[in-house]
Motif scaffolding. Structure first.
Motif, short mmCIF file in Angstrom:
data_model
loop_
_atom_site.label_atom_id
_atom_site.label_comp_id
_atom_site.label_asym_id
_atom_site.label_seq_id
_atom_site.Cartn_x
_atom_site.Cartn_y
_atom_site.Cartn_z
N LYS A 332 0.83 -1.22 0.00
CA LYS A 332 0.00 0.00 0.00
C LYS A 332 0.86 1.26 0.00
N PHE A 333 2.13 1.10 0.36
CA PHE A 333 3.04 2.26 0.37
C PHE A 333 3.49 2.56 -1.06
N GLU A 334 3.53 3.86 -1.36
CA GLU A 334 3.96 4.37 -2.69
C GLU A 334 5.20 3.64 -3.21
N LYS A 335 5.11 3.13 -4.44
CA LYS A 335 6.27 2.59 -5.16
C LYS A 335 7.11 1.58 -4.36
N THR A 336 6.41 0.85 -3.48
CA THR A 336 7.15 -0.10 -2.63
C THR A 336 7.03 -1.53 -3.18
N VAL A 337 8.17 -2.28 -3.12
CA VAL A 337 8.15 -3.72 -3.43
C VAL A 337 8.54 -4.46 -2.16
N ALA A 338 7.71 -5.47 -1.78
CA ALA A 338 8.02 -6.28 -0.60
C ALA A 338 8.49 -7.65 -1.05
N LEU A 339 9.64 -8.09 -0.52
CA LEU A 339 10.17 -9.43 -0.82
C LEU A 339 10.27 -10.15 0.52
N SER A 345 9.47 -22.93 6.18
CA SER A 345 8.75 -23.71 5.19
C SER A 345 9.20 -23.42 3.76
N GLY A 346 10.04 -22.37 3.57
CA GLY A 346 10.47 -22.03 2.22
C GLY A 346 9.42 -21.25 1.45
N HIS A 347 8.41 -20.69 2.15
CA HIS A 347 7.41 -19.87 1.47
C HIS A 347 8.00 -18.50 1.12
N VAL A 348 7.68 -18.04 -0.10
CA VAL A 348 8.19 -16.76 -0.58
C VAL A 348 7.01 -15.95 -1.09
N ILE A 349 6.93 -14.67 -0.73
CA ILE A 349 5.86 -13.81 -1.24
C ILE A 349 6.47 -12.50 -1.73
N PHE A 350 6.18 -12.11 -2.96
CA PHE A 350 6.58 -10.81 -3.50
C PHE A 350 5.29 -10.02 -3.73
N GLU A 393 16.67 -17.52 2.56
CA GLU A 393 17.54 -16.36 2.78
C GLU A 393 18.21 -15.92 1.46
N GLU A 394 18.86 -16.90 0.79
CA GLU A 394 19.58 -16.61 -0.45
C GLU A 394 18.64 -16.16 -1.57
N ALA A 395 17.44 -16.77 -1.62
CA ALA A 395 16.49 -16.45 -2.69
C ALA A 395 16.04 -15.00 -2.57
N ILE A 396 15.79 -14.55 -1.33
CA ILE A 396 15.35 -13.17 -1.13
C ILE A 396 16.49 -12.19 -1.51
N ALA A 397 17.72 -12.54 -1.11
CA ALA A 397 18.88 -11.69 -1.44
C ALA A 397 19.05 -11.61 -2.96
N PHE A 398 18.86 -12.74 -3.62
CA PHE A 398 18.99 -12.83 -5.08
C PHE A 398 17.95 -11.93 -5.78
N ALA A 399 16.67 -12.07 -5.31
CA ALA A 399 15.58 -11.28 -5.91
C ALA A 399 15.82 -9.80 -5.68
N LYS A 400 16.35 -9.46 -4.50
CA LYS A 400 16.61 -8.06 -4.16
C LYS A 400 17.68 -7.45 -5.10
N ARG A 401 18.71 -8.27 -5.39
CA ARG A 401 19.76 -7.81 -6.31
C ARG A 401 19.18 -7.58 -7.69
N LEU A 402 18.37 -8.56 -8.13
CA LEU A 402 17.79 -8.45 -9.49
C LEU A 402 16.96 -7.19 -9.64
N ILE A 403 16.09 -6.95 -8.63
CA ILE A 403 15.15 -5.84 -8.76
C ILE A 403 15.86 -4.49 -8.61
N SER A 404 16.92 -4.47 -7.82
CA SER A 404 17.67 -3.21 -7.64
C SER A 404 18.49 -2.88 -8.89
N ALA A 405 18.94 -3.96 -9.58
CA ALA A 405 19.77 -3.75 -10.77
C ALA A 405 18.95 -3.35 -11.98
N ALA A 406 17.67 -3.74 -11.99
CA ALA A 406 16.86 -3.53 -13.20
C ALA A 406 16.61 -2.05 -13.48
#
Ligand SMILES: [Zn+2]
Length: 406
Positions: A332-339, A345-350, A393-406
């Motif tokens: 709900k926050f302006e221009k925010t992405v949540a990872l 359990s290995g659940h991931v939500i973006f 842990e690694e998957a979230i770090a990976f996604a964060k790198r991808l989205i920051s680089a794009a």
């Protein structure tokens, strides 16, 4: 030669002497006694009842051999035994507790079927004597609770009156004149069982001598089976066992609910109402917690290419549903992405604010290529489960790198 059926004249005879006229190895091994060899014995007379008319066969001893099955084969009765028996004279002995139980159930069935038919116009179309429960199938409209109870009470009344149970012989016509419950179209002399002033029914089974020996009849559930109504019932020792077990269940329930047995229904209704209220309350609190935690997490955001990224992995005390609530709040926050992820359990939500303008489906796909798992969603909200919990842990770090680089 037709074997004489001793149980026709005396269903209470447990021991007898007979002539073994044949003993042959059985063509098929007797199961379920794992493939053990068996023999088939024919006698000139027998007290062993073969499976028929809804009543299971007897078991017992023939000489040293165990009788494990008894069946009708045209005019003969075949006794399946676990070891060969010599031709000539042999002593037979039937397992009386099993047979007497069958006699209680079977005679009880005659009585119960008669009560349903005479008092409520519901004929019995089939009977099954199981190892736990007995059933009859009634044809006609659904029997109400009052009818089930009425038939049970009427049957028990006749049990208390200890009426004689007689064996009658006669032609179909003669039995018909006596008012037989079920007409049969067969020539010759028929055998019928009469419960004095209550029932007359053709039957070749074994029965008690007086209704008092049925002990007690207990009607249980009634369910629809195809077009008929299947009524469960038990007699004698089984009725005692079921009543005892029912009470133990009730007692345990009462202990769990900390109330008296007669208060169990009210107490469980109360407990369920409380549970529903608590559930509603917890949901509302979680919603408020998600709002508060989203606001707090918002301060940890990283600015990258004009969007704000909040990345966080939670431990096991966080439920997956809460993770989704939290992600929605963050979006709900302006221009925010949540990872977000849950390490247990290995659940991931973006999730993202639509203004952030990323394709989270594509981001998830790339992440899952690196850290395999299953999931999907919309461009603004995706969820997945990783095959390996340890990758959260690694998957979230990976996604964060991808989205920051794009
Ligand atoms: Zn019978």
């Amino acid at each position: 030669m037709t074997a004489r059926r001793l149980y026709y004249d005396d269903a209470f005879a447990t021991e007898f002497t007979a002539r073994v006229t044949s003993c042959e190895p059985a063509l098929v091994p007797f199961s379920p006694v794992a493939k053990a060899p068996a023999w088939e014995v024919v006698l000139d007379q027998t007290a062993f009842y073969p499976t028929s008319g809804g009543q299971p066969h007897d078991v017992g001893k023939l000489g040293e051999a165990n009788v494990i099955d008894v069946r009708d084969a045209e005019d003969e009765i075949i006794h399946t035994v676990d070891q060969p028996v010599e031709l000539g004279e042999a002593k037979g002995c039937i397992n009386w507790p099993r047979r007497f139980d069958h006699m209680q159930q079977h005679t009880g069935q005659h009585l119960l079927s008669a009560m349903f038919q005479e008092r409520f116009g519901l004929p019995t179309v089939s009977f099954h004597l199981g190892s736990e429960l007995c059933t009859i199938d009634l044809r006609g409209p659904e029997p109400s609770e009052e009818i089930l109870e009425g038939a049970e009470r009427a049957a028990n009344q006749i049990i208390f009156e200890n009426r004689p149970v007689n064996v009658r012989y006669g032609t179909a016509d003669q039995l018909s004149q006596l008012g037989v419950r079920k007409e049969v179209e067969r020539d010759g002399i028929l055998r019928a069982i009469e419960i004095e002033s209550a029932d007359l029914q053709p039957c070749g089974g074994t029965h008690v001598q007086r209704t008092g020996q049925i002990g007690m009849l207990l009607v249980r559930r009634c369910t629809k089976v195809r077009q008929d109504w299947r009524v469960e019932f038990v007699c004698g020792r089984r009725a005692e066992r079921f009543a005892r077990r029912d009470f133990q269940l009730l007692q345990r329930l009462a202990e769990e609910l900390r109330c008296a047995p007669e208060e169990v229904v009210a107490a469980s209704e109360r407990a369920l109402t409380e549970r529903d209220a608590h559930y509603k309350n917890v949901r509302a609190l979680l919603q408020r917690l998600a709002e508060a935690e989203a606001a707090a997490l918002q301060s940890t955001k990283v600015n990258a290419n004009g969007i704000r990224v909040v990345a966080r992995v939670f431990s096991e005390d966080t439920q997956e549903e809460y993770l989704a609530q939290l992600a929605s709040q963050l979006a709900k926050f302006e221009k925010t992405v949540a990872l977000l992820a849950r390490s247990a359990s290995g659940h991931v939500i973006f999730a993202q604010h639509p203004g952030a303008g990323k394709d989270l489906n594509a981001l998830l796909k790339q992440t899952l290529q690196r850290f395999p798992g299953k999931g999907g969603g919309t461009p603004d909200f995706v969820r997945a489960r990783l095959n390996e919990n340890g990758h959260a842990e690694e998957a979230i770090a990976f996604a964060k790198r991808l989205i920051s680089a794009a």
